[in-house]
Design a protein around this motif. Structure first.
Motif, PDB file in Angstrom:
ATOM      1  N   LEU A  28       0.927 -57.681-107.427  1.00  0.00           N
ATOM      2  CA  LEU A  28      -0.189 -57.609-106.482  1.00  0.00           C
ATOM      3  C   LEU A  28      -1.307 -58.796-106.464  1.00  0.00           C
ATOM      4  O   LEU A  28      -1.528 -59.098-107.618  1.00  0.00           O
ATOM      5  N   ASP A  29      -2.057 -59.037-105.594  1.00  0.00           N
ATOM      6  CA  ASP A  29      -3.103 -59.860-105.699  1.00  0.00           C
ATOM      7  C   ASP A  29      -4.390 -58.985-105.974  1.00  0.00           C
ATOM      8  O   ASP A  29      -5.103 -58.611-105.328  1.00  0.00           O
ATOM      9  N   THR A  30      -4.258 -58.546-107.314  1.00  0.00           N
ATOM     10  CA  THR A  30      -5.425 -57.848-107.932  1.00  0.00           C
ATOM     11  C   THR A  30      -5.455 -58.103-109.329  1.00  0.00           C
ATOM     12  O   THR A  30      -4.793 -58.905-109.825  1.00  0.00           O
ATOM     13  N   SER A  31      -6.296 -57.584-110.063  1.00  0.00           N
ATOM     14  CA  SER A  31      -6.541 -57.777-111.518  1.00  0.00           C
ATOM     15  C   SER A  31      -7.050 -56.408-112.062  1.00  0.00           C
ATOM     16  O   SER A  31      -7.741 -55.644-111.397  1.00  0.00           O
ATOM     17  N   THR A  33      -9.612 -56.348-114.092  1.00  0.00           N
ATOM     18  CA  THR A  33     -11.161 -56.324-113.878  1.00  0.00           C
ATOM     19  C   THR A  33     -11.489 -55.616-112.516  1.00  0.00           C
ATOM     20  O   THR A  33     -12.137 -55.002-112.412  1.00  0.00           O
ATOM     21  N   TRP A  34     -10.875 -56.069-111.599  1.00  0.00           N
ATOM     22  CA  TRP A  34     -11.051 -55.370-110.140  1.00  0.00           C
ATOM     23  C   TRP A  34     -11.043 -53.944-110.386  1.00  0.00           C
ATOM     24  O   TRP A  34     -11.997 -53.294-109.912  1.00  0.00           O
ATOM     25  N   ILE A  35      -9.822 -53.550-110.749  1.00  0.00           N
ATOM     26  CA  ILE A  35      -9.351 -52.088-110.590  1.00  0.00           C
ATOM     27  C   ILE A  35     -10.321 -51.340-111.460  1.00  0.00           C
ATOM     28  O   ILE A  35     -10.712 -50.393-111.021  1.00  0.00           O
ATOM     29  N   ASP A 147       0.904 -52.596-101.130  1.00  0.00           N
ATOM     30  CA  ASP A 147      -0.462 -52.569-100.650  1.00  0.00           C
ATOM     31  C   ASP A 147      -1.375 -52.413-101.998  1.00  0.00           C
ATOM     32  O   ASP A 147      -1.405 -51.188-102.357  1.00  0.00           O
ATOM     33  N   ARG A 148      -2.195 -53.333-102.111  1.00  0.00           N
ATOM     34  CA  ARG A 148      -3.267 -53.449-103.386  1.00  0.00           C
ATOM     35  C   ARG A 148      -4.267 -52.157-103.162  1.00  0.00           C
ATOM     36  O   ARG A 148      -4.925 -51.950-104.090  1.00  0.00           O
ATOM     37  N   ALA A 149      -4.449 -51.927-101.868  1.00  0.00           N
ATOM     38  CA  ALA A 149      -5.657 -51.145-101.305  1.00  0.00           C
ATOM     39  C   ALA A 149      -5.227 -49.683-101.846  1.00  0.00           C
ATOM     40  O   ALA A 149      -6.414 -48.824-102.223  1.00  0.00           O
ATOM     41  N   THR A 150      -3.990 -49.316-101.964  1.00  0.00           N
ATOM     42  CA  THR A 150      -3.640 -47.727-102.172  1.00  0.00           C
ATOM     43  C   THR A 150      -3.098 -47.862-103.449  1.00  0.00           C
ATOM     44  O   THR A 150      -2.964 -46.904-104.399  1.00  0.00           O
ATOM     45  N   TYR A 197      -1.949 -44.011 -95.815  1.00  0.00           N
ATOM     46  CA  TYR A 197      -2.972 -44.986 -95.372  1.00  0.00           C
ATOM     47  C   TYR A 197      -4.272 -44.345 -95.543  1.00  0.00           C
ATOM     48  O   TYR A 197      -4.674 -43.432 -95.575  1.00  0.00           O
ATOM     49  N   MET A 198      -5.279 -45.392 -96.153  1.00  0.00           N
ATOM     50  CA  MET A 198      -6.631 -44.970 -96.301  1.00  0.00           C
ATOM     51  C   MET A 198      -7.384 -46.053 -95.850  1.00  0.00           C
ATOM     52  O   MET A 198      -7.618 -47.207 -96.110  1.00  0.00           O
ATOM     53  N   GLU A 199      -8.686 -45.540 -95.343  1.00  0.00           N
ATOM     54  CA  GLU A 199      -9.944 -46.250 -95.057  1.00  0.00           C
ATOM     55  C   GLU A 199     -10.634 -46.331 -96.292  1.00  0.00           C
ATOM     56  O   GLU A 199     -11.691 -45.153 -96.362  1.00  0.00           O
ATOM     57  N   GLU A 202     -14.744 -45.787 -96.084  1.00  0.00           N
ATOM     58  CA  GLU A 202     -15.087 -44.751 -95.285  1.00  0.00           C
ATOM     59  C   GLU A 202     -14.773 -43.183 -96.371  1.00  0.00           C
ATOM     60  O   GLU A 202     -15.562 -42.274 -96.349  1.00  0.00           O
ATOM     61  N   VAL A 203     -13.684 -43.363 -96.795  1.00  0.00           N
ATOM     62  CA  VAL A 203     -13.364 -42.143 -97.600  1.00  0.00           C
ATOM     63  C   VAL A 203     -14.401 -42.186 -98.979  1.00  0.00           C
ATOM     64  O   VAL A 203     -14.755 -40.942 -99.074  1.00  0.00           O
ATOM     65  N   PHE A 204     -14.766 -43.129 -99.445  1.00  0.00           N
ATOM     66  CA  PHE A 204     -15.600 -43.238-100.294  1.00  0.00           C
ATOM     67  C   PHE A 204     -17.043 -42.687 -99.780  1.00  0.00           C
ATOM     68  O   PHE A 204     -17.375 -41.663-100.737  1.00  0.00           O
ATOM     69  N   ARG A 205     -17.445 -43.065 -98.861  1.00  0.00           N
ATOM     70  CA  ARG A 205     -18.752 -42.526 -98.428  1.00  0.00           C
ATOM     71  C   ARG A 205     -18.572 -40.933 -98.153  1.00  0.00           C
ATOM     72  O   ARG A 205     -19.507 -40.339 -98.458  1.00  0.00           O
ATOM     73  N   PRO A 234     -14.430 -32.741-112.006  1.00  0.00           N
ATOM     74  CA  PRO A 234     -14.335 -33.282-110.877  1.00  0.00           C
ATOM     75  C   PRO A 234     -13.064 -33.621-110.467  1.00  0.00           C
ATOM     76  O   PRO A 234     -12.181 -34.179-111.273  1.00  0.00           O
ATOM     77  N   HIS A 235     -12.528 -33.778-108.937  1.00  0.00           N
ATOM     78  CA  HIS A 235     -11.552 -34.525-108.735  1.00  0.00           C
ATOM     79  C   HIS A 235     -11.420 -35.939-109.298  1.00  0.00           C
ATOM     80  O   HIS A 235     -12.388 -36.839-109.147  1.00  0.00           O
ATOM     81  N   GLN A 236     -10.401 -36.558-109.728  1.00  0.00           N
ATOM     82  CA  GLN A 236     -10.248 -37.798-110.332  1.00  0.00           C
ATOM     83  C   GLN A 236      -9.729 -38.689-109.517  1.00  0.00           C
ATOM     84  O   GLN A 236      -8.476 -39.189-109.680  1.00  0.00           O
ATOM     85  N   ALA A 237     -10.754 -39.137-108.687  1.00  0.00           N
ATOM     86  CA  ALA A 237     -10.378 -40.305-107.663  1.00  0.00           C
ATOM     87  C   ALA A 237     -10.797 -41.577-107.995  1.00  0.00           C
ATOM     88  O   ALA A 237     -10.181 -42.627-108.284  1.00  0.00           O
ATOM     89  N   ASN A 238     -12.250 -41.537-108.255  1.00  0.00           N
ATOM     90  CA  ASN A 238     -12.735 -42.897-108.774  1.00  0.00           C
ATOM     91  C   ASN A 238     -13.935 -42.456-109.340  1.00  0.00           C
ATOM     92  O   ASN A 238     -14.937 -41.779-109.002  1.00  0.00           O
ATOM     93  N   ALA A 239     -14.318 -43.328-110.410  1.00  0.00           N
ATOM     94  CA  ALA A 239     -15.310 -42.829-111.616  1.00  0.00           C
ATOM     95  C   ALA A 239     -16.818 -43.313-110.673  1.00  0.00           C
ATOM     96  O   ALA A 239     -17.887 -42.584-110.813  1.00  0.00           O
ATOM     97  N   ARG A 240     -16.703 -44.214-109.882  1.00  0.00           N
ATOM     98  CA  ARG A 240     -17.993 -44.403-108.959  1.00  0.00           C
ATOM     99  C   ARG A 240     -18.278 -43.477-108.097  1.00  0.00           C
ATOM    100  O   ARG A 240     -19.616 -43.035-107.642  1.00  0.00           O
ATOM    101  N   ILE A 241     -17.394 -42.508-107.720  1.00  0.00           N
ATOM    102  CA  ILE A 241     -17.613 -41.485-106.495  1.00  0.00           C
ATOM    103  C   ILE A 241     -17.983 -40.266-107.402  1.00  0.00           C
ATOM    104  O   ILE A 241     -19.268 -39.827-107.086  1.00  0.00           O
ATOM    105  N   ILE A 242     -17.782 -40.139-108.770  1.00  0.00           N
ATOM    106  CA  ILE A 242     -18.163 -39.330-109.524  1.00  0.00           C
ATOM    107  C   ILE A 242     -19.692 -39.648-109.927  1.00  0.00           C
ATOM    108  O   ILE A 242     -20.486 -38.786-109.770  1.00  0.00           O
ATOM    109  N   PHE A 295     -12.078 -32.948-103.489  1.00  0.00           N
ATOM    110  CA  PHE A 295     -12.113 -33.380-102.183  1.00  0.00           C
ATOM    111  C   PHE A 295     -10.878 -34.356-101.895  1.00  0.00           C
ATOM    112  O   PHE A 295     -10.371 -34.735-102.986  1.00  0.00           O
ATOM    113  N   GLY A 296     -10.598 -34.346-100.706  1.00  0.00           N
ATOM    114  CA  GLY A 296      -9.424 -35.096-100.441  1.00  0.00           C
ATOM    115  C   GLY A 296      -9.107 -35.161 -98.921  1.00  0.00           C
ATOM    116  O   GLY A 296     -10.080 -34.829 -97.943  1.00  0.00           O
ATOM    117  N   ALA A 297      -7.788 -35.610 -98.701  1.00  0.00           N
ATOM    118  CA  ALA A 297      -7.416 -35.826 -97.220  1.00  0.00           C
ATOM    119  C   ALA A 297      -7.713 -34.624 -96.414  1.00  0.00           C
ATOM    120  O   ALA A 297      -7.529 -33.536 -96.934  1.00  0.00           O
TER     121      ALA A 297
END
Ligand code: COA
Length: 310
Positions: A28-31, A33-35, A147-150, A197-199, A202-205, A234-242, A295-297
């Motif tokens: 995937l076009d990712t790294s 560091t980014w993830i 799909d690198r976004a998900t 599929y995920m936006e 928007e999901v983060f916010r 907390p639900h383990q989705a994203n450290a920045r959300i937590i 929190f989730g879908a």
């Protein structure tokens, strides 16, 4: 009578196959560091079936609890990735464990385990003695690995607890809140035969907003403040959300449990996996106040304040 419920055992299961960020960056076009910077995730485990992971986690919880499967009054399997549409995966899990009781799946996406905790508590108030609650997921079957976004976010796994009745000795569930904003369902969904599929933005916010809201509602119900909380699971989705939600709630991040670095987002399994990790690593003492928040879908949200009595 002062009847309530408490957790008396927990167990977990993770598939053996590890996919690191570096592995994903090969296709995937990712790294890494980014993830890592955007999510806190370094690797995830994938494979197995929802049923097999659920059985392994459940058996661990039953063994720790010292409860025979034959004494269970209900099996509640929180999952958003059942192995089949019909019948529920819970029945197959129940049979494999040797239980003879009610068994059903519960789908509230990543809030599923905390929804299930409230349902299990309700069953106990209605007369059940022992309820097995499992969160088990194989999200890798619904991820588009191109799909690198998900693809970088999700993993597979399971966690389980045994809840048992407490007669006359108090109640571990101090307060709770459940919610669902169905109007936001399009921002994160998966149709039959399709992929997740995920936006993302928007999901983060929304995730930060609903996480704060559900925690405040559970605290109000329990007549407690954030200062009373010893540990947040907390639900383990994203450290920045937590981090964002903790800042808004004025809870120091070192009072949170985070296993997402090596599990990724395992939906219903993420909270019991994190809870077991905290308990196993000595981060929970008897009488500690623990806040579970999912929190989730849906978008669903759920929180439960527990007094830890193991
Ligand atoms: N690797 C590298 N770049 C990526 C990428 C990846 N895996 N995924 C997306 N990008 C790119 C985007 O294409 C975008 O590029 P552009 O600026 O050229 O358009 C850029 O990175 C920023 O994308 P954005 O979506 O704004 O990033 P973000 O900071 O919001 O992080 C998520 C993306 C998905 C990590 C973040 O939105 C998120 O975690 N959302 C919540 C997801 C979640 O928790 N879902 C489950 C809820 S239970």
């Amino acid at each position: 009578m002062n009847r309530g419920s408490r957790i008396i055992g927990y167990g977990t299961a993770l598939p053996e196959r590890v996919i690191t960020n570096h592995d994903l960056a090969q296709t995937l076009d990712t790294s890494d560091t980014w993830i890592t910077e955007r999510t806190g995730i370094k690797e995830r485990r994938i494979g197995s079936t929802t049923r097999a992971l659920a059985i392994e986690a459940a058996q661990g919880a039953l063994d720790m609890a010292g409860v025979d499967a034959g004494d269970l009054d209900s099996v509640v399997l929180a999952t958003t990735t059942p192995d089949r549409v019909i019948p529920a995966t819970a029945g197959s899990v129940q049979t494999a464990l040797g239980a003879s009781c009610g068994a059903f799946d519960l789908n509230a996406a990543c809030s599923g385990f905390v929804y299930g905790l409230n349902v299990a508590h309700g069953l106990i108030l209605a007369g059940a003695e022992h309820v097995l609650l499992i969160g088990s997921e194989t999200l890798s079957r619904f991820v588009d690995w191109e799909d690198r976004a998900t693809a970088v976010l999700f993993g597979d796994g399971a966690g389980a607890v045994v809840l048992s009745a407490t007669d006359g000795s108090g109640n571990a569930l101090l307060g709770w809140a459940l919610d669902c904003k169905g109007s936001l369902e399009k921002s994160l969904h998966c149709d039959f035969g399709g992929f997740i599929y995920m936006e993302g933005r928007e999901v983060f916010r929304q995730a930060v907003r609903i996480m704060v809201d559900t925690c405040e509602r559970a605290l109000a119900a329990a007549n407690l403040t954030t200062g009373d909380i010893d540990l947040v699971v907390p639900h383990q989705a994203n450290a920045r959300i937590i981090r964002s939600a903790c800042e808004k709630l004025r809870i120091s991040e070192d009072r949170t449990v985070q296993v997402l670095g090596w599990t990724g987002n395992t939906s219903s399994a993420s909270i019991p996996l994190a809870l077991a990790d905290a308990a196993g690593n000595g981060r929970l003492a008897t009488d500690d106040v623990v806040l579970l928040v999912g929190f989730g879908a849906g978008m669903t949200s759920a929180s439960a304040l527990l007094r830890w009595e193991l």
